[in-house]
Design a protein around this motif. Structure first.
Motif, PDB file in Angstrom:
ATOM      1  N   ASN A  55      -5.847  29.894 -25.871  1.00  0.00           N
ATOM      2  CA  ASN A  55      -6.755  30.615 -26.762  1.00  0.00           C
ATOM      3  C   ASN A  55      -7.709  29.615 -27.401  1.00  0.00           C
ATOM      4  OD1 ASN A  55      -8.083  32.033 -28.749  1.00  0.00           O
ATOM      5  ND2 ASN A  55      -6.240  32.988 -29.577  1.00  0.00           N
ATOM      6  N   LEU A  56      -8.981  29.698 -27.042  1.00  0.00           N
ATOM      7  CA  LEU A  56      -9.983  28.751 -27.523  1.00  0.00           C
ATOM      8  C   LEU A  56     -10.893  29.350 -28.598  1.00  0.00           C
ATOM      9  CD1 LEU A  56     -10.938  27.081 -24.119  1.00  0.00           C
ATOM     10  CD2 LEU A  56      -9.277  26.298 -25.846  1.00  0.00           C
TER      11      LEU A  56
ATOM     12  N   ALA B 109     -19.471  23.662 -24.072  1.00  0.00           N
ATOM     13  CA  ALA B 109     -20.628  23.569 -23.176  1.00  0.00           C
ATOM     14  C   ALA B 109     -20.136  23.023 -21.841  1.00  0.00           C
ATOM     15  CB  ALA B 109     -21.702  22.665 -23.770  1.00  0.00           C
ATOM     16  N   VAL B 110     -20.971  23.203 -20.811  1.00  0.00           N
ATOM     17  CA  VAL B 110     -20.593  22.792 -19.459  1.00  0.00           C
ATOM     18  C   VAL B 110     -21.775  22.109 -18.790  1.00  0.00           C
ATOM     19  CG1 VAL B 110     -19.735  23.600 -17.207  1.00  0.00           C
ATOM     20  CG2 VAL B 110     -19.025  24.779 -19.299  1.00  0.00           C
TER      21      VAL B 110
ATOM     22  N   LEU C 243     -14.466  29.626 -20.077  1.00  0.00           N
ATOM     23  CA  LEU C 243     -14.427  29.259 -21.489  1.00  0.00           C
ATOM     24  C   LEU C 243     -14.630  30.484 -22.377  1.00  0.00           C
ATOM     25  CD1 LEU C 243     -16.397  25.911 -21.310  1.00  0.00           C
ATOM     26  CD2 LEU C 243     -14.067  26.169 -22.216  1.00  0.00           C
ATOM     27  N   GLN C 244     -15.566  31.338 -22.015  1.00  0.00           N
ATOM     28  CA  GLN C 244     -15.815  32.552 -22.790  1.00  0.00           C
ATOM     29  C   GLN C 244     -14.622  33.499 -22.724  1.00  0.00           C
ATOM     30  OE1 GLN C 244     -19.756  33.501 -21.089  1.00  0.00           O
ATOM     31  NE2 GLN C 244     -20.524  33.384 -23.186  1.00  0.00           N
TER      32      GLN C 244
ATOM     33  N   CYS D  48     -11.645  32.689 -22.570  1.00  0.00           N
ATOM     34  CA  CYS D  48     -10.596  32.095 -23.409  1.00  0.00           C
ATOM     35  C   CYS D  48     -10.973  32.099 -24.885  1.00  0.00           C
ATOM     36  CB  CYS D  48     -10.315  30.665 -22.952  1.00  0.00           C
ATOM     37  SG  CYS D  48      -9.625  30.569 -21.288  1.00  0.00           S
ATOM     38  N   GLY D  49     -12.150  32.633 -25.223  1.00  0.00           N
ATOM     39  CA  GLY D  49     -12.551  32.780 -26.610  1.00  0.00           C
ATOM     40  C   GLY D  49     -13.470  31.707 -27.157  1.00  0.00           C
ATOM     41  N   ALA D  50     -13.801  30.701 -26.358  1.00  0.00           N
ATOM     42  CA  ALA D  50     -14.697  29.648 -26.830  1.00  0.00           C
ATOM     43  C   ALA D  50     -16.123  30.179 -26.968  1.00  0.00           C
ATOM     44  CB  ALA D  50     -14.681  28.459 -25.858  1.00  0.00           C
ATOM     45  N   GLU D  51     -16.879  29.552 -27.862  1.00  0.00           N
ATOM     46  CA  GLU D  51     -18.285  29.901 -28.053  1.00  0.00           C
ATOM     47  C   GLU D  51     -19.157  28.892 -27.305  1.00  0.00           C
ATOM     48  OE1 GLU D  51     -21.687  29.922 -31.557  1.00  0.00           O
ATOM     49  OE2 GLU D  51     -19.622  29.441 -32.088  1.00  0.00           O
ATOM     50  N   LEU D  52     -19.901  29.382 -26.319  1.00  0.00           N
ATOM     51  CA  LEU D  52     -20.855  28.512 -25.633  1.00  0.00           C
ATOM     52  C   LEU D  52     -22.048  28.319 -26.560  1.00  0.00           C
ATOM     53  CD1 LEU D  52     -20.831  29.897 -21.988  1.00  0.00           C
ATOM     54  CD2 LEU D  52     -19.718  27.840 -22.860  1.00  0.00           C
ATOM     55  N   VAL D  53     -22.341  27.070 -26.903  1.00  0.00           N
ATOM     56  CA  VAL D  53     -23.374  26.807 -27.893  1.00  0.00           C
ATOM     57  C   VAL D  53     -24.689  26.329 -27.282  1.00  0.00           C
ATOM     58  CG1 VAL D  53     -21.743  26.402 -29.766  1.00  0.00           C
ATOM     59  CG2 VAL D  53     -22.485  24.481 -28.335  1.00  0.00           C
TER      60      VAL D  53
END
Length: 150
Positions: free
Chosen positions: A79-80, A86-87, A109-110, A112-117
């Protein structure tokens, strides 16, 4: 001070070179960054950092490299939420799907809950002199996104 984890896979050295340029930009912006090759990282490592950057080359006609697959699958149980991410990646325009690994990792990443900035960075093979500065700027911009969390 927020720390960033940069995890990458590289076969020919192109993606590794980009990784070090991105890390240089992060350091120039005053943030700490740990760099790990994919074989030295686990998906659980991502939980220890506020910022996550993943980098991979695109294999075949638009796939993640085999050395990234176990890490990718293990991300499903991670859970991110609250993590900024970023990638970046390297690829070859000779193939139908240029730098598709970047898109695949952004989607994961999305999920898993991460925010791509920021938008993913896609580099043709090895960065030119102008692209080297673009890679550093990618790192600086990412570091600036961490300011909002401390």
């Amino acid at each position: 001070m927020n720390k960033v984890l940069l995890v990458f896979a590289s076969m020919s050295g192109n993606t590794e070179g980009i990784a070090h340029l991105v890390a240089e930009g992060i350091k120039q912006a005053g943030k700490e960054v740990d760099i790990k090759e994919i074989f030295d990282a686990t998906a659980k490592d991502l939980l220890e950092y506020d910022g996550i950057i993943l980098g991979a080359y695109t294999w075949g006609d638009g796939e993640l490299p085999d050395d990234f697959l176990d890490f990718y699958d293990d991300m499903d149980a991670t859970n991110l939420t609250g993590k900024k991410a970023a990638v970046f990646g390297s690829g070859d325009h000779a193939y139908l799907h240029f730098c598709a690994a970047v898109d695949i990792l952004e989607n994961k990443l999305q999920e898993c809950g991460a925010e791509l900035v920021q938008e993913g960075l896609k580099i043709e093979m090895s960065p030119t002199s102008a692209e080297e500065e673009q890679c550093k700027d990618f790192g600086r911009k990412f570091a600036a996104q961490l300011l909002s969390i401390g």
